[in-house]
Design an enzyme around this catalytic site. Structure first.
Site, PDB file in Angstrom:
ATOM      1  N   LEU A   5       0.638  -0.907  -0.084  1.00 27.49           N
ATOM      2  CA  LEU A   5       0.148   0.281   0.429  1.00 27.49           C
ATOM      3  C   LEU A   5       0.972   1.366   0.056  1.00 27.49           C
ATOM      4  O   LEU A   5       1.539   1.172   0.760  1.00 27.49           O
ATOM      5  CB  LEU A   5      -0.823  -0.163   1.170  1.00 27.49           C
ATOM      6  CG  LEU A   5      -1.731   1.026   1.130  1.00 27.49           C
ATOM      7  CD1 LEU A   5      -3.723   0.493   0.359  1.00 27.49           C
ATOM      8  CD2 LEU A   5      -2.262   0.914   2.187  1.00 27.49           C
ATOM      9  N   HIS A   6       0.189   2.145  -0.791  1.00 26.51           N
ATOM     10  CA  HIS A   6       0.947   3.498  -0.900  1.00 26.51           C
ATOM     11  C   HIS A   6       0.594   4.655  -0.852  1.00 26.51           C
ATOM     12  O   HIS A   6      -0.388   4.910  -2.254  1.00 26.51           O
ATOM     13  CB  HIS A   6       2.744   3.758  -1.938  1.00 26.51           C
ATOM     14  CG  HIS A   6       2.530   2.577  -2.894  1.00 26.51           C
ATOM     15  ND1 HIS A   6       1.666   1.513  -3.774  1.00 26.51           N
ATOM     16  CD2 HIS A   6       1.917   3.136  -4.598  1.00 26.51           C
ATOM     17  CE1 HIS A   6       2.304   1.456  -4.549  1.00 26.51           C
ATOM     18  NE2 HIS A   6       1.949   3.051  -5.249  1.00 26.51           N
ATOM     19  N   LEU A   7       0.675   6.266  -0.454  1.00 25.13           N
ATOM     20  CA  LEU A   7      -0.203   6.462  -1.169  1.00 25.13           C
ATOM     21  C   LEU A   7       0.689   8.182  -1.778  1.00 25.13           C
ATOM     22  O   LEU A   7       1.892   8.163  -1.568  1.00 25.13           O
ATOM     23  CB  LEU A   7      -0.491   7.679   0.370  1.00 25.13           C
ATOM     24  CG  LEU A   7      -1.445   9.145   0.655  1.00 25.13           C
ATOM     25  CD1 LEU A   7      -3.210   8.296  -0.559  1.00 25.13           C
ATOM     26  CD2 LEU A   7      -1.430   9.625   1.216  1.00 25.13           C
TER      27      LEU A   7
END
Length: 194
Positions: free
Chosen positions: A111-113
């Site tokens: 997961l990465h923003l």
DNA sequence: GTTCTAGAAC
DNA sequence: GTTCTAGAAC
């Protein structure tokens, strides 16, 4: 609807990540990439920035993607958003506008923003997919993601077909009505908005 | 995700 | 002939 090819051939439908999709793991460990970190997240510079400033906020907890989230992650998502805002507010970004988003179908595991300045001015921006992944609804608003998780217990995502349509959307400038003929045209045009 | 390049588009 | 994009990569 016909059977999918994988079913016809008897293959397992479960996708196996190719080696390159694991790249964030290594990038996260290398101190030279790390912008800041705390107990919960690491912030790194994107290895192929799609704007003058482009960072990734990555939780330390091993979360593969948005589909793996449940209500227990809501506070973590809030923290990710707070850290993203902190990074955007750094002194070196004075006078820059930032936007924040998750890709609906990320290529990289974990997961990465994305935390990215809104200029899109980078030699790493080369394809329609690069452009549309940040400038169509393929780029998911973090609050919307978190709120759908809070409400439904899972993240509401566009369908694979919707994702394809977003990525194949005809090119358009993100700051005006301009419709470029092709990527080199668009890359020249955005310089007028700097 | 990138690189490379064949062939489409011009 | 050159520019540009889309698809394979064992």
């Amino acid at each position: 609807m016909g059977k999918r090819k994988s079913e016809i051939e008897g293959n397992t439908p479960k996708k196996i990540k190719p080696h390159w999709a694991m790249g964030l793991m290594d990038a996260m460990k290398d101190p030279k990439n790390i912008v800041k970190s705390d107990d919960l997240v690491t912030v790194i510079k994107d290895a192929y920035p799609k704007a003058e400033f482009h960072y990734l906020v990555i939780p330390k907890e091993d979360i593969s993607n948005l589909k793996a989230l449940n209500k227990d992650h809501v506070e973590l998502l809030k923290h990710i958003e707070n850290i993203a805002q902190e990074v955007a507010s750094l002194e070196e970004h004075k006078n820059k506008i930032f936007k924040f988003g998750y890709h609906a179908e990320p290529s990289m595991a974990h997961l990465h923003l994305h935390v990215i300045s809104d200029d899109m001015n980078s030699s790493c921006v080369k394809t329609k997919k690069h452009w549309n992944s940040f400038n169509t609804p393929f780029f998911l608003n973090p609050q919307d993601v978190r709120e759908s998780l809070e409400t439904d217990g899972k993240v509401s995502l566009p369908t694979p077909q919707q994702c394809k349509d977003y990525i194949n959307t005809p090119l358009h400038c993100h700051k005006c009505k301009y419709e470029p003929k092709h990527m080199p045209d668009l890359k020249k045009h955005i310089l007028t908005h700097l």
